[in-house]
Design a protein around this motif. Structure first.
Motif, PDB file in Angstrom:
ATOM      1  N   ASP A 657       5.204  -1.255  11.880  1.00 24.00           N
ATOM      2  CA  ASP A 657       4.340  -1.350  10.696  1.00 24.00           C
ATOM      3  C   ASP A 657       3.782  -2.757  10.502  1.00 24.00           C
ATOM      4  OD1 ASP A 657       5.049   1.277  10.360  1.00 24.00           O
ATOM      5  OD2 ASP A 657       6.557   0.873   8.820  1.00 24.00           O
ATOM      6  N   VAL A 658       3.442  -3.418  11.584  1.00 28.87           N
ATOM      7  CA  VAL A 658       2.803  -4.735  11.479  1.00 28.87           C
ATOM      8  C   VAL A 658       1.326  -4.516  11.160  1.00 28.87           C
ATOM      9  CG1 VAL A 658       2.283  -6.885  12.666  1.00 28.87           C
ATOM     10  CG2 VAL A 658       4.436  -5.710  13.114  1.00 28.87           C
ATOM     11  N   PRO A 659       0.814  -5.082  10.066  1.00 31.55           N
ATOM     12  CA  PRO A 659      -0.608  -4.863   9.734  1.00 31.55           C
ATOM     13  C   PRO A 659      -1.528  -5.441  10.806  1.00 31.55           C
ATOM     14  CG  PRO A 659       0.360  -6.559   8.321  1.00 31.55           C
ATOM     15  CD  PRO A 659       1.492  -5.958   9.077  1.00 31.55           C
ATOM     16  N   SER A 660      -2.226  -4.570  11.494  1.00 35.61           N
ATOM     17  CA  SER A 660      -3.045  -5.010  12.628  1.00 35.61           C
ATOM     18  C   SER A 660      -4.230  -5.859  12.196  1.00 35.61           C
ATOM     19  CB  SER A 660      -3.542  -3.784  13.405  1.00 35.61           C
ATOM     20  OG  SER A 660      -4.279  -2.920  12.552  1.00 35.61           O
ATOM     21  N   SER A 661      -4.635  -5.759  10.921  1.00 31.47           N
ATOM     22  CA  SER A 661      -5.769  -6.564  10.475  1.00 31.47           C
ATOM     23  C   SER A 661      -5.386  -8.018  10.240  1.00 31.47           C
ATOM     24  CB  SER A 661      -6.350  -5.969   9.184  1.00 31.47           C
ATOM     25  OG  SER A 661      -5.354  -5.951   8.164  1.00 31.47           O
ATOM     26  N   LEU A 662      -4.074  -8.293  10.098  1.00 36.21           N
ATOM     27  CA  LEU A 662      -3.626  -9.659   9.828  1.00 36.21           C
ATOM     28  C   LEU A 662      -2.765 -10.231  10.953  1.00 36.21           C
ATOM     29  CD1 LEU A 662      -2.589  -9.237   6.076  1.00 36.21           C
ATOM     30  CD2 LEU A 662      -4.761 -10.097   6.964  1.00 36.21           C
ATOM     31  N   TRP A 663      -2.012  -9.380  11.615  1.00 37.36           N
ATOM     32  CA  TRP A 663      -1.071  -9.839  12.637  1.00 37.36           C
ATOM     33  C   TRP A 663      -1.220  -8.993  13.893  1.00 37.36           C
ATOM     34  CZ3 TRP A 663       2.148 -14.019  11.628  1.00 37.36           C
ATOM     35  CH2 TRP A 663       2.244 -14.413  10.297  1.00 37.36           C
ATOM     36  N   LYS A 664      -0.788  -9.587  14.980  1.00 36.03           N
ATOM     37  CA  LYS A 664      -0.791  -8.891  16.260  1.00 36.03           C
ATOM     38  C   LYS A 664       0.540  -9.167  16.950  1.00 36.03           C
ATOM     39  CE  LYS A 664      -3.250 -10.492  19.636  1.00 36.03           C
ATOM     40  NZ  LYS A 664      -4.395 -10.875  20.473  1.00 36.03           N
ATOM     41  N   SER A 665       1.240  -8.087  17.316  1.00 30.51           N
ATOM     42  CA  SER A 665       2.528  -8.243  17.990  1.00 30.51           C
ATOM     43  C   SER A 665       2.311  -8.517  19.472  1.00 30.51           C
ATOM     44  CB  SER A 665       3.368  -6.978  17.818  1.00 30.51           C
ATOM     45  OG  SER A 665       4.554  -7.077  18.576  1.00 30.51           O
ATOM     46  N   LYS A 666       3.027  -9.483  20.007  1.00 26.50           N
ATOM     47  CA  LYS A 666       2.911  -9.837  21.426  1.00 26.50           C
ATOM     48  C   LYS A 666       3.985  -9.163  22.269  1.00 26.50           C
ATOM     49  CE  LYS A 666       1.272 -13.852  22.389  1.00 26.50           C
ATOM     50  NZ  LYS A 666       1.069 -15.288  22.631  1.00 26.50           N
TER      51      LYS A 666
END
Length: 841
Positions: A657-666
């Motif tokens: 549930d990482v907000p894709s508009s603000l963060w990007k998981s590596k």
């Protein structure tokens, strides 16, 4: 000319003239079933104003029509009488036909059938695959009054196409066939026996299986639910081959000129199917190098023996004469000294002023020991062979060895730093693995009044009760906490480290009462799941099981009080200790503390979340907190506890549930894993996984996501993260380390909650047995320590052991009033146990 016409249900309306012929007969129809006239109308004359009667009878027919001069006569203009004796009929369509069904084995079947209307009523029969169903032959079926076919219990043979047949004298009708399928759901067979453990020595797997054949699924029946193979952990005891102990010393030479020595197969003894020792356990040899030949004593031997005795007596007399001569000469030399007072004038007798006899409550003031010297003799680490290594015990820092293997305890004020003490201690072979820093170490100087050592924020402490150190001796004692990777602790089979590795010493010092070592553990204690053992390292460096919890002998040198998260070890020998658990089943679990850390300040687009999985002990928590302070990290969620089972399954961690508009998981995979063995053996510190997130914009500061931590087929925990990475510090205070008594070392009465004189009064009052039960046994029950009565009874003062354990468990926040209430509730006649006179204070 009138004509009569007939209506027949099986064919179009047909007419019949007086010639009794049928118009347009159905091709191929049975002539007997076609309508025909039984009585035809006869010619008559019409008389004016008088009716004419024309009689016509036909079969099989449902209606008779008349024509007059080619025109139909209305039905109301003539009368029709129907005769049941001569007309019959059977409609074409069934009112209800049987339907297809799927039923399970032994289930009841009902096939309804409502035949078409007919005159006379139709008879019903059933066909199974075109064979007649006869209830008289098959008692499992019957036909109801409503013509339904009922099968009491479905069998596999009842799978067929069923047809309902209706017939009367007019016709025979067949329903649409209904397919009935009898299916069988699959059932599991019984489990096979467990297979042999995959490992012939140590931990492994064993499995058992079952098949879906009891019964096997048929005709579309459901397959068995569940697993057909089960696996479980197993541990096979490793065979230990026997080995010989060292040979004993040679015996005295016997009359037969031989001597012998023996050995035993006990170093170690064979067990778990190991091989016995090979060779002989008794060795006999000639004790004069084969020059002695044993014969029967004769007169010559007697004469030889008498001569030897005579020579020995003569030599003894000569020795006595020489000694007397030497003594006379020495007396002559001593008489030359007239006055020897000069030799003794430097030594004055020392006297200590006694206490006043008229004040019995006045505590005797101990002599000042700042200039006295007490000698401690003997080995601190006894060995079986070879010279014993000695370790110098001092109260100060004067570690000068004395000749002759003697050890002196000097009492003086400490003048050097803790690092000097550690450096001096680490020069000894046994203490070279001690930590070089002082954050995980405490030390102090103690006498018979006792004291306490604590390593702050770790839960590790050492209580030295009064009279544990012999009167007249002063020991410099240390307490240290080791990192698991710095100490090699061999673990066999299913064993795992449950506590920190703690050293207290020096080992080998003389103690007259047990001291109490307290430390945390991370096991979920259960007799059915764990076998717990206390291990101690010997001076040679080998680890030995000194205590099996639950099987303690009251007179043993070691004893342990195990609680939910702590253990208290009674020991009369100092050394290096660790609590080890051996899993007896897959249900055995260890408590893990889960911690989430992130940077306090984020200066780049990347943001790291570190998830630590560590033992649920205070010492492990302290190490991680100190590490994160160095890394500049902060706690971002409240810690959670996870129970890790001994099931060989790894620990998995994932972020969602990482907000894709603000963060990007590596993270390139769906989850990360920590291997089971890395956690279970307990020897690796700072186990963690890092989730790297990247901000889309440098202005992004709010983070909301979820972190999952779970064991495959086991327990799991989830963290809901929702905070501002630049200014949110609300979780930091959760790790504020609490004080554990202030200073690491407390000496004398200040180390105890119970005042010394009150303690002595309680011991004096409760140690003697009381017929009314008002003694130490009742006190143990009130303090919930009655499971240790045998251990307490084996000591000279059971009450002192109870009070010592209370001190170890409740320092520094113990409620002395509750202890006072427990003692006061024993009904002792001396109600002033907790009152002390002014002189006593």
């Amino acid at each position: 000319r009138p004509e009569a016409w007939l209506s027949f249900p099986l064919c179009p309306v047909a007419g019949a003239q007086q010639s009794a012929t049928v118009a347009n007969p159905v091709p191929g129809a049975n002539p007997d079933l076609l309508p025909h006239f039984l009585v035809e109308p006869e010619d008559v004359y019409i008389v004016k104003n008088k009716p004419v009667l024309l009689v016509c009878k036909a079969t099989p027919a449902t209606q008779i029509f008349f024509k007059c001069n080619g025109e139909w006569v209305r039905q109301v203009d003539h009368v029709i009488e129907r005769s049941t004796d001569g007309s019959s009929d059977l409609r074409k369509n069934f009112e209800q036909e049987p339907l297809a069904k799927e039923v399970s084995l032994e289930q009841g079947i009902v096939l309804p059938c409502r035949p078409p209307e007919g005159i006379p009523p139709a008879e019903v029969e059933w066909l199974r695959n075109e064979d007649l169903v006869d209830p008289s032959v098959d008692p499992n079926v019957y036909i109801t009054r409503e013509h339904s076919l009922v099968v009491r219990q479905a069998r596999l043979a009842d799978t067929a196409n069923y047809t309902c047949v209706a017939k009367n004298i007019v016709a025979r009708r067949r329903s649409t066939s209904a397919a009935v399928i009898v299916y069988v759901n699959g059932g599991w067979s019984t489990w096979t026996e467990w297979s042999v453990c995959s490992a012939s020595c140590g931990r492994g797997w064993q499995k058992r299986s079952r098949s879906c054949t009891n019964p096997a699924p048929l005709n579309g029946g459901a397959f068995c639910e569940g697993q057909n193979v089960q696996k479980t952990a197993c541990a096979t005891l490793c065979p230990v081959d026997g080995s010989w102990s060292p040979w004993s010393k040679w015996s005295a030479c016997g009359l037969d000129c031989t001597h012998w020595r023996s050995r035993e197969c006990s170093d170690p003894a064979p067990r778990n199917g190991g091989e016995e020792c090979r060779g002989t356990d008794l060795d006999t040899r000639n004790c004069t190098s084969d020059l002695c030949v044993h014969t029967t004593s004769g007169p010559e031997d007697v004469a030889l023996y008498v001569g030897l005795v005579a020579v020995a007596v003569c030599l003894l007399l000569l020795l006595l004469v020489l000694i007397l001569v030497y003594c006379r000469k020495k007396e002559g030399l001593d008489s030359d000294v007239a006055d020897s007072s000069i030799l003794t004038s430097g030594f004055q007798p020392v006297s200590i002023k006694p206490s006043k006899a008229d004040n019995p409550h006045l505590l005797t003031i101990q002599p000042d020991l700042s200039t006295t010297t007490t000698t401690y003799q003997g080995s601190l680490c006894p060995r079986q062979d070879g010279p014993s290594p000695k370790f110098q015990l001092t109260n100060g820092h004067l570690l000068s060895p004395l000749s002759g293997g003697r050890h002196t305890l000097h009492h003086s004020s400490p003048t050097s730093e803790a690092e000097d003490f550690v450096s001096r201690l680490s020069t000894q072979n046994y203490f070279r693995s001690l930590p070089r820093g002082t954050s995980n170490m405490a030390y102090g100087t103690f006498n018979f009044l006792g004291g306490r050592l604590m390593i702050p924020h770790t839960g590790v402490s050492l209580l030295i009760p009064p009279d544990s150190i012999p009167r007249g001796k002063i020991y410099e004692i240390y307490l240290t906490l080791h990192k698991p990777e710095d100490v090699r602790l061999p673990l066999a089979g299913c064993q795992t480290l449950l506590s920190p590795i703690v050293s207290c010493g020096p080992p080998g010092v003389l103690l007259t009462r047990p001291v109490i070592l307290a430390m945390d553990h991370c096991g979920e204690p259960s007799p059915e799941s764990w076998s717990l053992r206390l291990k101690k390292q010997s001076c040679e460096g080998t680890w030995e099981d000194v205590l099996h919890l639950g099987e303690e002998a009251p007179s043993h040198l070691y004893y342990c009080q195990l609680e939910a998260s702590s253990c208290y070890v009674f020991t009369e020998q100092l050394g290096r200790f660790a609590l080890v658990g051996e899993a007896l089943s897959v249900a055995a679990a260890k408590r893990l503390k889960l911690l989430l850390f992130a940077p306090v300040a984020c200066t780049s687009l990347e943001y790291n979340i570190r998830v630590y999985c560590l033992h649920d002990t205070r010492d492990a928590l302290k190490e991680v907190v100190q590490l994160e302070k160095q890394l500049g990290g902060q706690l971002i969620q409240e810690p959670r506890v996870l129970h890790l089972k001994d099931s060989y399954h790894n620990l998995r961690l994932s972020i969602h549930d990482v907000p894709s508009s603000l963060w990007k998981s590596k993270l390139l995979v769906s989850y990360q894993e920590i291997p089971f063995y890395h956690i279970w053996n307990g020897t690796q510190q700072f186990l963690h996984c890092t989730f790297t997130l990247e901000r889309v914009s440098p202005s992004t500061s709010d983070l909301a996501c979820k972190v999952w931590v779970w064991q495959v087929e086991g327990d799991g925990q989830s963290f809901s993260i929702n905070f501002n990475i630049t200014k949110d510090t609300r979780f930091t205070e959760l790790l504020a380390l609490e004080s554990e008594g202030g200073v690491p070392a407390l000496v004398g009465p200040s180390a105890f909650k119970i005042p010394f004189l009150i303690r002595q009064k309680i011991i004096t009052s409760l140690d003697p047995p009381c017929s009314r039960g008002a003694d130490w046994r009742t006190l143990a029950q009130k303090l919930h320590l009655d499971s240790h009565l045998s251990f307490f009874a084996s000591k000279p003062s059971p009450t002192a052991m109870i009070l010592n354990l209370w001190e170890a468990r409740h320092f520094p926040n113990g409620n002395l009033s509750q202890l006072a209430a427990a003692v006061a509730g024993l009904g002792q006649p001396d109600g002033g146990l907790f009152t002390v006179s002014e002189a006593e204070c």
